[in-house]
Design a protein around this motif. Structure first.
Motif, short mmCIF file in Angstrom:
data_model
loop_
_atom_site.label_atom_id
_atom_site.label_comp_id
_atom_site.label_asym_id
_atom_site.label_seq_id
_atom_site.Cartn_x
_atom_site.Cartn_y
_atom_site.Cartn_z
N TYR A 95 33.65 12.13 -17.51
CA TYR A 95 32.84 11.90 -16.57
C TYR A 95 31.55 11.28 -16.99
N ILE A 96 30.92 11.56 -18.27
CA ILE A 96 29.93 10.98 -18.87
C ILE A 96 30.19 9.62 -19.32
N ALA A 97 31.50 9.37 -19.57
CA ALA A 97 32.17 7.78 -20.09
C ALA A 97 31.86 7.01 -18.75
N GLU A 98 32.28 7.58 -17.82
CA GLU A 98 32.10 6.90 -16.44
C GLU A 98 30.69 6.59 -15.61
N HIS A 99 29.70 7.77 -16.07
CA HIS A 99 28.62 7.68 -15.50
C HIS A 99 27.19 7.58 -16.37
N TYR A 100 27.32 7.34 -17.71
CA TYR A 100 26.35 7.09 -18.55
C TYR A 100 25.24 6.41 -18.26
N ALA A 101 25.30 5.29 -17.65
CA ALA A 101 24.25 4.36 -17.00
C ALA A 101 23.33 4.94 -15.90
N GLU A 102 23.80 6.11 -15.54
CA GLU A 102 22.99 6.94 -14.25
C GLU A 102 22.40 7.88 -14.73
N LYS A 103 21.44 8.37 -13.96
CA LYS A 103 20.61 9.62 -14.63
C LYS A 103 21.38 10.92 -14.53
N LEU A 104 21.43 11.45 -15.69
CA LEU A 104 22.29 12.43 -16.08
C LEU A 104 21.37 13.63 -16.52
N THR A 105 21.63 14.91 -16.09
CA THR A 105 20.98 16.01 -16.48
C THR A 105 21.90 17.11 -16.50
N LEU A 106 21.65 18.35 -17.44
CA LEU A 106 22.38 19.25 -17.67
C LEU A 106 22.82 19.93 -16.26
N THR A 107 21.81 20.18 -15.15
CA THR A 107 22.15 20.61 -14.07
C THR A 107 22.95 19.85 -13.10
N SER A 108 22.81 18.38 -13.18
CA SER A 108 23.66 17.67 -12.26
C SER A 108 24.99 17.73 -12.80
N ILE A 109 25.26 17.56 -14.11
CA ILE A 109 26.49 17.72 -14.44
C ILE A 109 27.34 18.96 -14.23
N ALA A 110 26.53 20.22 -14.39
CA ALA A 110 27.00 21.45 -14.11
C ALA A 110 27.37 21.74 -12.78
N ASN A 111 26.52 21.38 -11.86
CA ASN A 111 26.85 21.13 -10.40
C ASN A 111 28.24 20.24 -10.24
N GLU A 115 22.62 15.23 -26.67
CA GLU A 115 22.84 14.42 -27.76
C GLU A 115 24.10 13.71 -27.68
N TYR A 116 24.87 14.21 -26.85
CA TYR A 116 26.18 13.55 -26.66
C TYR A 116 25.98 12.48 -25.86
N ILE A 117 25.02 12.71 -24.77
CA ILE A 117 24.95 11.45 -23.64
C ILE A 117 24.27 10.33 -24.43
N ASN A 118 23.15 10.75 -25.36
CA ASN A 118 22.76 9.58 -26.01
C ASN A 118 23.62 8.84 -26.87
N GLY A 119 24.62 9.69 -27.46
CA GLY A 119 25.62 9.04 -28.57
C GLY A 119 26.39 7.95 -27.42
N VAL A 120 26.78 8.30 -26.29
CA VAL A 120 27.59 7.22 -25.46
C VAL A 120 26.87 6.24 -25.41
N ARG A 121 25.45 6.50 -24.66
CA ARG A 121 24.60 5.33 -24.49
C ARG A 121 24.16 4.54 -25.54
N ILE A 122 24.14 5.03 -26.79
CA ILE A 122 23.95 4.02 -27.76
C ILE A 122 24.94 3.35 -28.14
N LYS A 123 26.35 3.89 -28.07
CA LYS A 123 27.30 3.04 -28.30
C LYS A 123 27.51 1.63 -27.44
N ALA A 124 27.23 2.16 -26.28
CA ALA A 124 27.14 1.07 -25.41
C ALA A 124 26.03 -0.17 -25.47
#
Length: 290
Positions: A188-204, A227-236
């Motif tokens: 999910y993160i790989a597809e949506h990393y460019a969007e606003k992602l939060t712990l709560t939104s992903i949990a929901n 940390e993981y989300i930032n890692g995906v974003r930095i790679k992109a």
């Protein structure tokens, strides 16, 4: 927080050995245009590479390809000792050029080769001996030592490649720590990393509580969710910086960072360079020879 980097982005070869009496977790993930060879001398570590986590015991080897995000974490509170060797493709270009049919590098990037654990005591002693020789010679600047270092490293890589092939033939355990929910979240993160992602939104999104998600993610891959989300974003972001002329602020926005200042801080923590320095460095090392 003080950041500790176990490589130098400005040199083609680097090797280092560290002994620790107590547990230690790297402050952040990092990535670099280098290959990495990690040998666990004593103790055990949890090693995060790309979207997977591995348990690394004494005598095991971790192999990491170019630009693969990675970070280590503690397993228990006992003493640990490790050797890390970083090297660029260019460092061995004379040897690889002399033997074009021999691929010294690509096996290190393959997911099934990240953890080399089916290693005999004799093989462990061989690996450790070569790495010790490289450590002892790293400050020698004469031409003979430079040639010897490259030959030792190339020989070690050939042996490690053979060990990886043997491990596959024996059906060795990859050592990868997995969890079905975490794998789905990573997708999910790989597809949506460019969007606003939060712990709560992903949990929901996955019908679980934020608290459970936080604990599960940390336990499985030794990284917090952010940390993981930032890692995906930095790679992109690295990919965009390398392949486009987009401004740094545009790269930050298109990879999901709320501000350019935050992007620059996270990028430097991960790579050791500012985004602009990274672009200049990448252009320099990839400049065609005349």
């Amino acid at each position: 927080m003080v950041k500790e980097y176990t490589y130098s982005p400005h040199v083609d070869f680097y090797i280092d050995m560290i002994d620790r009496e107590h547990s230690y977790d790297m402050g952040s993930f990092h990535t670099h245009h280098k290959y990495e060879l990690y040998y666990e001398v004593e103790g055990a570590r949890r090693y995060f590479i790309e979207d997977s986590a591995y348990i690394v015991n004494a005598g095991n080897v971790i192999l990491i390809g170019e630009n693969q995000i990675h970070k280590t974490g503690s397993v228990g509170d006992g003493p640990t000792s490790r050797i890390v060797c970083n090297f660029s493709r260019e460092y061995l270009q004379e040897i690889s050029g002399a033997f074009p049919k021999i691929d010294l590098f690509s096996f290190m990037s393959e997911e099934n080769n990240h953890l080399l654990s089916n290693i005999t005591v004799k093989q462990q002693n061989y690996i450790y001996s070569i790495l010790q020789q490289l450590i002892q010679m790293q400050d020698e600047n004469n031409p003979e030592s430079a040639v010897t270092r490259k030959m030792l490293l190339a020989t070690l890589l050939l042996q490690l490649k053979k060990m990886c092939e043997n491990q596959h033939e024996l059906g060795g355990d990859s050592g990868r720590v997995t969890n079905r929910i975490v794998s789905q979240i990573q997708g999910y993160i790989a597809e949506h990393y460019a969007e606003k992602l939060t712990l709560t939104s992903i949990a929901n999104q996955f019908y679980i509580s934020p608290y459970y998600l936080s604990r599960l993610f940390k336990k499985t891959i030794n990284l917090s969710l952010i940390e993981y989300i930032n890692g995906v974003r930095i790679k992109a972001a690295q990919n965009m910086i390398e392949k486009t002329n987009e401004s740094i602020s545009s790269v930050a926005e298109k990879t999901g960072f709320m501000t350019s200042a935050h992007f620059r801080r996270v990028f430097k923590d991960a790579t050791g360079l500012s985004p602009q320095q990274y672009r200049q460095y990448f252009k320099r090392v990839n400049k065609p020879e005349k």
